[in-house]
Scaffold this active site. Sequence first.
Site, PDB file in Angstrom:
ATOM      1  N   TYR A 183       0.831  -1.208   0.000  1.00  0.00           N
ATOM      2  CA  TYR A 183       0.000   0.000   0.000  1.00  0.00           C
ATOM      3  C   TYR A 183       0.863   1.254   0.000  1.00  0.00           C
ATOM      4  O   TYR A 183       2.082   1.176   0.186  1.00  0.00           O
ATOM      5  CB  TYR A 183      -0.947  -0.004   1.210  1.00  0.00           C
ATOM      6  CG  TYR A 183      -0.276   0.324   2.532  1.00  0.00           C
ATOM      7  CD1 TYR A 183       0.547  -0.590   3.165  1.00  0.00           C
ATOM      8  CD2 TYR A 183      -0.443   1.571   3.123  1.00  0.00           C
ATOM      9  CE1 TYR A 183       1.171  -0.273   4.374  1.00  0.00           C
ATOM     10  CE2 TYR A 183       0.172   1.893   4.339  1.00  0.00           C
ATOM     11  CZ  TYR A 183       0.980   0.961   4.951  1.00  0.00           C
ATOM     12  OH  TYR A 183       1.597   1.273   6.130  1.00  0.00           O
ATOM     13  N   LYS A 223       6.507  -2.027   2.004  1.00  0.00           N
ATOM     14  CA  LYS A 223       5.318  -1.400   2.610  1.00  0.00           C
ATOM     15  C   LYS A 223       4.142  -2.359   2.438  1.00  0.00           C
ATOM     16  O   LYS A 223       3.251  -2.161   1.607  1.00  0.00           O
ATOM     17  CB  LYS A 223       5.064  -0.024   1.971  1.00  0.00           C
ATOM     18  CG  LYS A 223       4.210   0.877   2.872  1.00  0.00           C
ATOM     19  CD  LYS A 223       4.341   2.326   2.468  1.00  0.00           C
ATOM     20  CE  LYS A 223       3.323   3.243   3.136  1.00  0.00           C
ATOM     21  NZ  LYS A 223       3.444   3.366   4.583  1.00  0.00           N
ATOM     22  N   GLU A 258      12.420   2.200  14.280  1.00  0.00           N
ATOM     23  CA  GLU A 258      11.529   3.261  13.787  1.00  0.00           C
ATOM     24  C   GLU A 258      10.249   3.259  14.605  1.00  0.00           C
ATOM     25  O   GLU A 258      10.055   2.396  15.461  1.00  0.00           O
ATOM     26  CB  GLU A 258      11.227   3.050  12.296  1.00  0.00           C
ATOM     27  CG  GLU A 258      10.487   1.747  12.010  1.00  0.00           C
ATOM     28  CD  GLU A 258      10.138   1.542  10.539  1.00  0.00           C
ATOM     29  OE1 GLU A 258      10.153   2.498   9.756  1.00  0.00           O
ATOM     30  OE2 GLU A 258       9.818   0.389  10.196  1.00  0.00           O
ATOM     31  N   LEU A 270      11.169   1.048   7.160  1.00  0.00           N
ATOM     32  CA  LEU A 270      10.635   1.540   5.897  1.00  0.00           C
ATOM     33  C   LEU A 270      11.408   2.802   5.505  1.00  0.00           C
ATOM     34  O   LEU A 270      11.597   3.696   6.339  1.00  0.00           O
ATOM     35  CB  LEU A 270       9.147   1.874   6.032  1.00  0.00           C
ATOM     36  CG  LEU A 270       8.512   2.328   4.731  1.00  0.00           C
ATOM     37  CD1 LEU A 270       8.318   1.144   3.786  1.00  0.00           C
ATOM     38  CD2 LEU A 270       7.181   3.014   4.967  1.00  0.00           C
TER      39      LEU A 270
HETATM   40  C1  LIG Z   1       6.604   1.714   9.644  1.00  0.00           C
HETATM   41  C2  LIG Z   1       6.702   3.043   8.978  1.00  0.00           C
HETATM   42  N1  LIG Z   1       7.888   3.685   8.952  1.00  0.00           N
HETATM   43  C3  LIG Z   1       8.014   4.898   8.377  1.00  0.00           C
HETATM   44  C4  LIG Z   1       6.922   5.542   7.809  1.00  0.00           C
HETATM   45  C5  LIG Z   1       7.109   6.894   7.182  1.00  0.00           C
HETATM   46  O1  LIG Z   1       7.054   6.789   5.791  1.00  0.00           O
HETATM   47  P1  LIG Z   1       6.582   7.999   4.873  1.00  0.00           P
HETATM   48  O2  LIG Z   1       7.423   9.167   5.236  1.00  0.00           O
HETATM   49  O3  LIG Z   1       6.814   7.529   3.492  1.00  0.00           O
HETATM   50  O4  LIG Z   1       5.131   8.230   5.198  1.00  0.00           O
HETATM   51  C6  LIG Z   1       5.672   4.909   7.802  1.00  0.00           C
HETATM   52  C7  LIG Z   1       4.521   5.567   7.184  1.00  0.00           C
HETATM   53  O5  LIG Z   1       3.415   5.155   7.271  1.00  0.00           O
HETATM   54  C8  LIG Z   1       5.564   3.623   8.389  1.00  0.00           C
HETATM   55  O6  LIG Z   1       4.395   2.972   8.396  1.00  0.00           O
END
Ligand SMILES: Cc1ncc(COP(=O)(O)O)c(C=O)c1O
Length: 285
Positions: free
Chosen positions: A32, A146, A178, A202
């Site tokens: 997603y 993701k 994270e 991620l």
């Molecule tokens: C586990 C995780 N890490 C980091 C992020 C941050 O990613 P982004 O900056 O692309 O939203 C998300 C965003 O939903 C996430 O689910």
Amino acid sequence: MGFAILNGKIIDRSEAKVDIEDRGYQFGDGVYEVIRVYNGKMFTAVEHLERFVKSSNSIGISLPYKTAELSGLLEKLIDKNNLQLGIIYMQLTRGVAPRNHAFPTERITPTLTAYTKEFARPDESMKTGVKTILTEDIRWLRCDIKSLNLLGNSLAKQKAAEAGCFEAIQHRDENVTEGSSSNIYIVKNGVVITHESNNLILKGITKDVILDLCLANNIPVEERTFTLEELASADEVFLSSTTSEVMPIVGIGDKKVTEGQPGPVTKKLQKLFQQEIEKQCNKLN
Ligand SMILES: Cc1ncc(COP(=O)(O)O)c(C=O)c1O
């Protein structure tokens, strides 16, 4: 209720239904993206679409549309739903097949769905900062995908919610990875430190924007693993995500960070991030 995308078509959202044997529903077998919309325009759309393709390819699902085609479709959806400030949620699953853990041997069409949602900027929290808790990272070893499998993230976020906190900061043993839905940063002696983009986190699109902004503005960055001890003795801590932008962290468990106030480097990055939004999506009110 507005409109949604189901397999390449924009239809009434109330009619966007998926089969109970869709592998996304049964196995979380899909990926997603969440894309921010400011002033009716997508922010960092190309980067999100590229990550969508990368995530789906890494589990052997190929997006049945060209990214330019998909981008055009998402723009149409924003228009039809008259969305000014909000998000697009988009997901792609392997498709519908009789339940079996192994992939179906015959070709099936992946299921693509997308919808929009109004979503304000978290102005108040960005000013005051948010509180967090610490929790063990119990997730799998491909957090770079993701994927729809968010149970570990969801359990962590629930713990934070039960503690009256905004986010759970996850750690594997002594190392901070994270947040449950965000990337985590510390600032020490003016240096911004955040986990390197490997299989344990991620690679946030917001993280990439922030690191580019640091580079362009002579803010030193170290992308490396950091420990719980470093977190506890940091000058500033913040998180980032598509919906939270640059969010100051002012509490971790019982401990205050930066005396309970957003720190100067965090505030500078918030300002630079706002300029970047306005560069791509026009001036914000
Ligand atoms: C586990 C995780 N890490 C980091 C992020 C941050 O990613 P982004 O900056 O692309 O939203 C998300 C965003 O939903 C996430 O689910």
